[in-house]
Design an enzyme around this catalytic site. Structure first.
Site, mmCIF file in Angstrom:
data_model
loop_
_atom_site.group_PDB
_atom_site.id
_atom_site.type_symbol
_atom_site.label_atom_id
_atom_site.label_comp_id
_atom_site.label_asym_id
_atom_site.label_seq_id
_atom_site.Cartn_x
_atom_site.Cartn_y
_atom_site.Cartn_z
ATOM 1 N N ASP A 1 6.691 6.484 7.008
ATOM 2 C CA ASP A 1 7.311 7.618 6.874
ATOM 3 C C ASP A 1 7.470 8.313 8.054
ATOM 4 O O ASP A 1 6.539 8.106 8.897
ATOM 5 C CB ASP A 1 6.614 8.692 5.713
ATOM 6 C CG ASP A 1 5.269 8.583 5.911
ATOM 7 O OD1 ASP A 1 4.873 8.532 6.855
ATOM 8 O OD2 ASP A 1 4.550 9.399 4.840
ATOM 9 N N GLU B 1 -8.382 0.987 7.303
ATOM 10 C CA GLU B 1 -8.983 2.106 8.163
ATOM 11 C C GLU B 1 -10.243 1.918 8.596
ATOM 12 O O GLU B 1 -10.802 3.093 8.451
ATOM 13 C CB GLU B 1 -8.504 3.406 7.464
ATOM 14 C CG GLU B 1 -7.073 3.627 7.275
ATOM 15 C CD GLU B 1 -6.663 5.065 6.332
ATOM 16 O OE1 GLU B 1 -7.818 5.712 6.019
ATOM 17 O OE2 GLU B 1 -5.617 5.321 6.292
ATOM 18 N N HIS C 1 2.723 5.950 9.792
ATOM 19 C CA HIS C 1 3.017 7.298 9.414
ATOM 20 C C HIS C 1 3.407 8.121 10.777
ATOM 21 O O HIS C 1 2.481 8.396 11.511
ATOM 22 C CB HIS C 1 2.002 8.292 8.744
ATOM 23 C CG HIS C 1 1.463 7.374 7.548
ATOM 24 N ND1 HIS C 1 2.251 7.542 6.265
ATOM 25 C CD2 HIS C 1 0.288 6.557 7.200
ATOM 26 C CE1 HIS C 1 1.678 6.695 5.206
ATOM 27 N NE2 HIS C 1 0.723 6.380 5.795
ATOM 28 N N GLU D 1 3.467 1.534 5.438
ATOM 29 C CA GLU D 1 3.281 2.872 4.623
ATOM 30 C C GLU D 1 4.290 3.929 5.641
ATOM 31 O O GLU D 1 4.003 4.970 5.637
ATOM 32 C CB GLU D 1 1.994 3.518 4.761
ATOM 33 C CG GLU D 1 0.961 2.551 4.082
ATOM 34 C CD GLU D 1 -0.664 3.079 4.034
ATOM 35 O OE1 GLU D 1 -0.446 4.504 4.097
ATOM 36 O OE2 GLU D 1 -1.406 2.402 3.622
ATOM 37 N N ASN E 1 -5.537 -3.278 7.451
ATOM 38 C CA ASN E 1 -4.180 -2.267 7.498
ATOM 39 C C ASN E 1 -4.931 -0.733 8.227
ATOM 40 O O ASN E 1 -6.100 -0.558 7.954
ATOM 41 C CB ASN E 1 -3.896 -1.892 5.827
ATOM 42 C CG ASN E 1 -2.807 -1.208 5.784
ATOM 43 O OD1 ASN E 1 -1.824 -1.487 6.339
ATOM 44 N ND2 ASN E 1 -2.902 -0.010 5.060
HETATM 45 C C1 XIL Z 1 -2.248 8.666 0.185
HETATM 46 C C2 XIL Z 1 -1.484 8.829 -0.927
HETATM 47 O O1 XIL Z 1 -0.097 8.851 -0.603
HETATM 48 C C3 XIL Z 1 -1.942 10.465 -1.760
HETATM 49 O O2 XIL Z 1 -1.322 10.259 -3.142
HETATM 50 C C4 XIL Z 1 -3.442 10.286 -1.766
HETATM 51 O O3 XIL Z 1 -3.630 11.811 -2.490
HETATM 52 C C5 XIL Z 1 -4.087 9.990 -0.746
HETATM 53 O O4 XIL Z 1 -3.660 8.724 -0.174
HETATM 54 N N1 XIL Z 1 -3.425 5.805 4.397
HETATM 55 C C6 XIL Z 1 -3.458 5.174 3.231
HETATM 56 C C7 XIL Z 1 -2.740 5.607 2.060
HETATM 57 O O5 XIL Z 1 -3.893 4.053 3.309
HETATM 58 O O6 XIL Z 1 -3.433 4.766 0.862
HETATM 59 C C8 XIL Z 1 -2.849 6.891 1.909
HETATM 60 O O7 XIL Z 1 -2.071 7.150 0.419
HETATM 61 C C9 XIL Z 1 -1.995 7.676 3.034
HETATM 62 C C10 XIL Z 1 -2.797 7.151 4.521
#
Ligand code: XIL
Length: 455
Positions: A280, A170, A249, A278, A212
């Site tokens: 969802d 990020e 996401h 990641e 990422n």
């Molecule tokens: C999130 C986790 O799922 C949570 O449990 C935590 O509180 C915060 O981080 N991007 C990422 C992940 O790269 O590491 C994040 O994970 C979600 C967004």
């Protein structure tokens, strides 16, 4: 059921002829009790096995604190063949005080995964968020050295156990600027990202190194283009980057878009692997899940998909119910759509190749026999399937030829000798056909079954 392929010129048969064919096929199956039919073994019934048949993985984020929940681990162990620690490898978890490293929770996940033949994605070595307070308050050259030391220590600790690292997470701003995110790490100098990648390569030369990010799914967005330009620049200057992770996401503010496949293929064309890291999706619409998986399967260098949690109740966005299993652990419609997409997936568009032609190996058997068959082959890797007969609790030893490396296995529990070339696979209750993916690394010699023993 017979499937017709494109270009199939056989005459179409009427209903009576079809019935006769089906009956004849059933009789043939019964008469020969074939133990293995390519593509119809137990692969195809779980996300991991189906993905592996396509030379990919299907992974999930895992929280160490949930490993004592039997419902959770049952699904994890059954469905997934890749794992990403959700928080346990982040900077605040692994270096809570400067110079004092803490790996317990991360190791719990790594051991759980590797002892069951799942691969591990490491997440994440350098990030503006979830920094321990000592790092949050640092700046300048002290922060730069602390960050590089962190990358070196953590990547060294897990050397050989993590197939891909999210080295940097990020680092770009949202919106239309295409600029780097203003963070304490960015303020140490624009070259902090490449410095992190170089340190990671030196510490674990065997791991794939990924950048990422999120909101990089839409090909037309400034942030996507900015990351693309950085990766292109890194590739042109020899900065060691191997892959790009797309968090994906998806929700109402940041929806899936149909140019996602263009994004994945455009990055892949730069000479990096791409991974959905990641996933969802708000409300878990089956059609959108299906599209994401189809997009990955359509891009040869898309290695796999990771969903960000197992059940809705495990999600960091639980109220959006964005995952494949409901809070009781039951499969949702999105699960069925993903599995169907994995099973019907197209073969990657790699150059056509001819499978190895040596005959199947039948090893000298103790009280069981293991037969290795070639399966799908891609430009850089190939699958093999081993059928065991004569035992239900079996141990099969398979050797690959260096520099080949097994990158993925299914339907068995593997252990390795110190060379990493000899795999001992034990039955795990998933039947008598197991499989594995071998990265050719330029050598296409067929793996050899060395022994099969019943236990
Ligand atoms: C999130 C986790 O799922 C949570 O449990 C935590 O509180 C915060 O981080 N991007 C990422 C992940 O790269 O590491 C994040 O994970 C979600 C967004």
């Amino acid at each position: 059921m017979t499937e017709r392929c494109q270009g199939d010129t056989r005459p179409r048969t009427g209903p009576r002829a079809r019935t006769a064919i089906v009956l004849a096929a059933a009789a043939l199956l019964a008469a020969t009790s074939v133990a293995f039919l390519p593509g119809t073994a137990s692969a195809g019934t779980t996300l991991g096995a189906s993905a592996a048949e396509k030379g990919r993985y299907f992974g999930t984020a895992v929280a160490a604190s949930r490993l004592s929940d039997g419902n959770y681990t049952t699904i994890l162990n059954r469905e997934f063949n890749s794992v990403t620690p959700e928080n346990e490898m982040k900077i605040d978890a692994t270096e809570p005080q400067q110079g004092r490293f803490s790996y317990g929770a991360a190791e719990q996940i790594v051991n759980h995964a590797r002892s069951r033949g799942m691969s591990v994605r490491g997440h994440t070595l350098a990030w503006h968020s979830q920094q321990p307070s000592w790092m949050e308050s640092m700046s300048g050259s002290a922060l730069r050295s602390a960050m590089l030391n962190h990358v070196t220590q953590v990547a060294t600790h897990f050397r050989g156990q993590v197939v891909a690292w999210d080295v940097v997470n990020e680092a770009f701003e949202d919106g239309t600027s295409g600029a780097r995110r203003n963070s304490n790490l960015q303020r140490t100098g624009n070259d902090w990202i490449e410095a992190a990648f170089r340190a990671a390569r030196a510490a674990d030369p065997g791991a794939k190194l990924c950048y990422n990010d999120y909101n990089t799914d839409n090909w037309t967005h400034a942030k996507t283009q900015a990351v693309y330009n950085m990766v292109r620049d890194f590739k042109s200057r020899g900065v060691p980057i191997d892959c790009v992770g797309f968090q994906s996401h998806f929700n109402n503010d940041s929806p899936y878009v149909s140019n996602y496949r263009t994004t994945l293929s455009s990055f892949a064309a730069l000479g990096v692997d791409v991974q959905v890291t990641e996933l969802d999706i708000q409300g878990a619409p089956a059609a959108t899940y299906r599209s994401v998986v189809e997009d990955c399967l359509a891009v040869a260098r898309c290695n796999g998909v990771t969903v960000w949690g197992i059940r809705d109740s495990d999600s960091w966005r639980a109220s959006q119910t964005p995952l494949l299993f409901n809070s009781s652990g039951q499969k949702k419609a999105a699960y069925d759509a993903v599995l169907a997409a994995l099973n019907n997936g197209t073969t990657p568009t790699d150059p056509p190749t001819t499978p190895p032609t040596t005959p199947p190996t039948t090893p000298p058997s103790g009280s069981c026999t293991a037969t290795l068959q070639d399966s799908t082959r891609w430009g850089d890797r190939f699958n093999s399937q081993v059928t065991v007969s004569g035992a239900s609790n079996w141990t099969v030893v398979v050797a690959v030829t260096p520099p080949q490396k097994v990158s993925n296995t299914w339907n068995g529990t593997p252990t390795w000798d110190s060379s990493g070339n000899v795999m001992t696979m034990r039955s795990n209750g998933s039947g008598n056909v197991f499989g594995f993916t071998t990265m050719a690394n330029g050598t296409w010699t067929r793996p050899v079954v060395r022994s099969c023993t019943a236990s």
